[in-house]
Design a protein around this motif. Structure first.
Motif, PDB file in Angstrom:
ATOM      1  N   THR A 203       1.950   6.384  -5.992  1.00  0.00           N
ATOM      2  CA  THR A 203       1.316   7.569  -5.407  1.00  0.00           C
ATOM      3  C   THR A 203       0.266   7.089  -4.402  1.00  0.00           C
ATOM      4  O   THR A 203      -0.648   6.354  -4.767  1.00  0.00           O
ATOM      5  CB  THR A 203       0.676   8.388  -6.537  1.00  0.00           C
ATOM      6  N   HIS A 204       0.431   7.466  -3.132  1.00  0.00           N
ATOM      7  CA  HIS A 204      -0.427   6.888  -2.089  1.00  0.00           C
ATOM      8  C   HIS A 204      -0.531   7.809  -0.882  1.00  0.00           C
ATOM      9  O   HIS A 204       0.272   8.723  -0.716  1.00  0.00           O
ATOM     10  CB  HIS A 204       0.136   5.526  -1.649  1.00  0.00           C
ATOM     11  N   ILE A 205      -1.507   7.536  -0.046  1.00  0.00           N
ATOM     12  CA  ILE A 205      -1.610   8.254   1.234  1.00  0.00           C
ATOM     13  C   ILE A 205      -1.211   7.292   2.358  1.00  0.00           C
ATOM     14  O   ILE A 205      -1.343   6.079   2.232  1.00  0.00           O
ATOM     15  CB  ILE A 205      -3.012   8.853   1.488  1.00  0.00           C
ATOM     16  N   ASP A 206      -0.709   7.869   3.447  1.00  0.00           N
ATOM     17  CA  ASP A 206      -0.407   7.116   4.664  1.00  0.00           C
ATOM     18  C   ASP A 206      -1.553   7.322   5.655  1.00  0.00           C
ATOM     19  O   ASP A 206      -1.933   8.464   5.934  1.00  0.00           O
ATOM     20  CB  ASP A 206       0.843   7.670   5.363  1.00  0.00           C
ATOM     21  N   ALA A 207      -2.052   6.240   6.220  1.00  0.00           N
ATOM     22  CA  ALA A 207      -2.914   6.375   7.400  1.00  0.00           C
ATOM     23  C   ALA A 207      -2.002   6.353   8.629  1.00  0.00           C
ATOM     24  O   ALA A 207      -0.944   5.713   8.616  1.00  0.00           O
ATOM     25  CB  ALA A 207      -3.913   5.229   7.465  1.00  0.00           C
TER      26      ALA A 207
ATOM     27  N   LEU B  71       0.828  -1.212   0.000  1.00  0.00           N
ATOM     28  CA  LEU B  71       0.000   0.000   0.000  1.00  0.00           C
ATOM     29  C   LEU B  71       0.860   1.258   0.000  1.00  0.00           C
ATOM     30  O   LEU B  71       0.340   2.363  -0.066  1.00  0.00           O
ATOM     31  CB  LEU B  71      -0.950  -0.025   1.198  1.00  0.00           C
ATOM     32  N   HIS B  72       2.200   1.106   0.058  1.00  0.00           N
ATOM     33  CA  HIS B  72       3.115   2.257   0.074  1.00  0.00           C
ATOM     34  C   HIS B  72       4.007   2.290  -1.157  1.00  0.00           C
ATOM     35  O   HIS B  72       5.169   2.675  -1.086  1.00  0.00           O
ATOM     36  CB  HIS B  72       3.935   2.271   1.370  1.00  0.00           C
ATOM     37  N   LEU B  73       3.486   1.877  -2.292  1.00  0.00           N
ATOM     38  CA  LEU B  73       4.249   2.096  -3.530  1.00  0.00           C
ATOM     39  C   LEU B  73       3.490   3.092  -4.402  1.00  0.00           C
ATOM     40  O   LEU B  73       2.291   3.319  -4.227  1.00  0.00           O
ATOM     41  CB  LEU B  73       4.581   0.786  -4.254  1.00  0.00           C
TER      42      LEU B  73
ATOM     43  N   PHE C  19      -2.024   4.626  11.180  1.00  0.00           N
ATOM     44  CA  PHE C  19      -1.706   3.254  11.601  1.00  0.00           C
ATOM     45  C   PHE C  19      -0.398   2.746  10.970  1.00  0.00           C
ATOM     46  O   PHE C  19       0.245   1.841  11.515  1.00  0.00           O
ATOM     47  CB  PHE C  19      -2.872   2.321  11.249  1.00  0.00           C
ATOM     48  N   HIS C  20       0.027   3.347   9.852  1.00  0.00           N
ATOM     49  CA  HIS C  20       1.293   2.956   9.203  1.00  0.00           C
ATOM     50  C   HIS C  20       2.482   3.090  10.167  1.00  0.00           C
ATOM     51  O   HIS C  20       3.402   2.282  10.142  1.00  0.00           O
ATOM     52  CB  HIS C  20       1.491   3.850   7.971  1.00  0.00           C
ATOM     53  N   PHE C  21       2.423   4.115  11.032  1.00  0.00           N
ATOM     54  CA  PHE C  21       3.563   4.362  11.924  1.00  0.00           C
ATOM     55  C   PHE C  21       3.150   4.440  13.397  1.00  0.00           C
ATOM     56  O   PHE C  21       3.958   4.824  14.239  1.00  0.00           O
ATOM     57  CB  PHE C  21       4.320   5.636  11.498  1.00  0.00           C
TER      58      PHE C  21
ATOM     59  N   LEU D  11       0.572  12.620   1.767  1.00  0.00           N
ATOM     60  CA  LEU D  11       0.365  12.131   0.396  1.00  0.00           C
ATOM     61  C   LEU D  11       1.733  12.039  -0.262  1.00  0.00           C
ATOM     62  O   LEU D  11       2.414  13.055  -0.415  1.00  0.00           O
ATOM     63  CB  LEU D  11      -0.553  13.119  -0.346  1.00  0.00           C
ATOM     64  N   GLU D  12       2.163  10.822  -0.635  1.00  0.00           N
ATOM     65  CA  GLU D  12       3.533  10.592  -1.094  1.00  0.00           C
ATOM     66  C   GLU D  12       3.557  10.112  -2.549  1.00  0.00           C
ATOM     67  O   GLU D  12       2.581   9.576  -3.058  1.00  0.00           O
ATOM     68  CB  GLU D  12       4.217   9.544  -0.200  1.00  0.00           C
ATOM     69  N   GLY D  13       4.723  10.292  -3.184  1.00  0.00           N
ATOM     70  CA  GLY D  13       4.950   9.697  -4.506  1.00  0.00           C
ATOM     71  C   GLY D  13       4.291  10.413  -5.666  1.00  0.00           C
ATOM     72  O   GLY D  13       4.022   9.792  -6.699  1.00  0.00           O
TER      73      GLY D  13
HETATM   74 ZN    ZN Z   1       3.488   5.604   2.601  1.00  0.00          ZN
END
Ligand code: ZN
Ligand code: KYN
Ligand code: ZN
Length: 207
Positions: A50-54, A46-48, A56-58, A169-171
């Motif tokens: 263009t994606h958002i982080d929730a 889920l982190h490749l 819970f990721h960290f 929002l990454e990538g």
């Molecule tokens: Zn990410």
């Protein structure tokens, strides 16, 4: 004015965090087998792309994707250019009047070839996260695979952003995007347990 796609296409060669799950698509049930339709199946981190982080990721107690308001990712956004940085800190915003800005995209040019996962990237500092919080910015987007350094274990930028209520929002692919004001549309999928979600990120200039 039409929407500009600022997402990475998803295919088997999309650059992936070292050791993480790559993207794959297959036809799980072909027209010949089903008698009527092709039915695809995909596997991906889920982190490749263009994606958002929730959160819970960290953070084991953080919100999942389903808990995030989709409106965070739809609406006006300011794009600013901060190239050739090792760290991006609060003082890098000094020349920019961000009054009234709620969503901010940093074009860092720190990941020039999206086909290759970068070895080093600019990192956001906790001072920047605090400044974003003070400004009332609730979404930060950027053209990098992470807001922290690639080898970070502390994930201090992720945590500092979350403390300040700033979502990630990454990538993004910003090569053809000039600094200015845009409408953003980058809504995550309703993945109930998700620690992140791929998005189709679109920008439309506000004239
Ligand atoms: Zn990410
Ligand atoms: N440390 C990792 C190990 C494996 C896979 C991803 C990461 C990430 O940190 C991803 C990045 N920060 C992200 O938010 O997409
Ligand atoms: Zn992240």
């Amino acid at each position: 004015m039409t929407w500009i796609d600022v997402s990475q296409p998803l295919h088997a060669d999309v650059a992936t965090w070292p050791g993480d799950t790559t993207f794959s698509y297959e036809i799980a049930w072909s027209m010949a087998e089903s008698g009527s339709v092709n039915v695809g199946k995909m596997t991906l981190s889920l982190h490749l792309g263009t994606h958002i982080d929730a959160p819970f990721h960290f953070d084991d107690h953080g919100k999942r994707v389903i808990d995030l308001d989709p409106s965070l990712y739809i609406g006006p956004v300011r794009v600013i250019h901060l190239p050739h940085k090792v760290k991006i800190e609060a003082s890098d915003l000094d020349g920019h009047d961000l009054t009234g800005v709620e969503r901010l995209i940093l074009k860092t040019d720190g990941w020039p070839d999206k086909r290759v996962f970068p070895e080093t990237i600019p990192e956001l500092t906790p001072s920047l996260a605090d400044r974003l919080g003070e400004l009332g910015i609730f979404l930060i987007g950027l053209d990098l695979p992470s807001v922290d350094a690639i080898d970070s274990k502390e994930m201090s930028a992720h945590h500092a952003l979350a403390r300040n209520g700033v979502h990630i929002l990454e990538g993004l692919v910003l090569d053809n995007i000039l600094p200015g004001d845009y409408d953003l549309n980058a809504v995550p999928l309703p993945i109930v347990e998700g620690d992140g979600s791929p998005v189709r990120a679109l920008l439309r200039p506000i004239l």
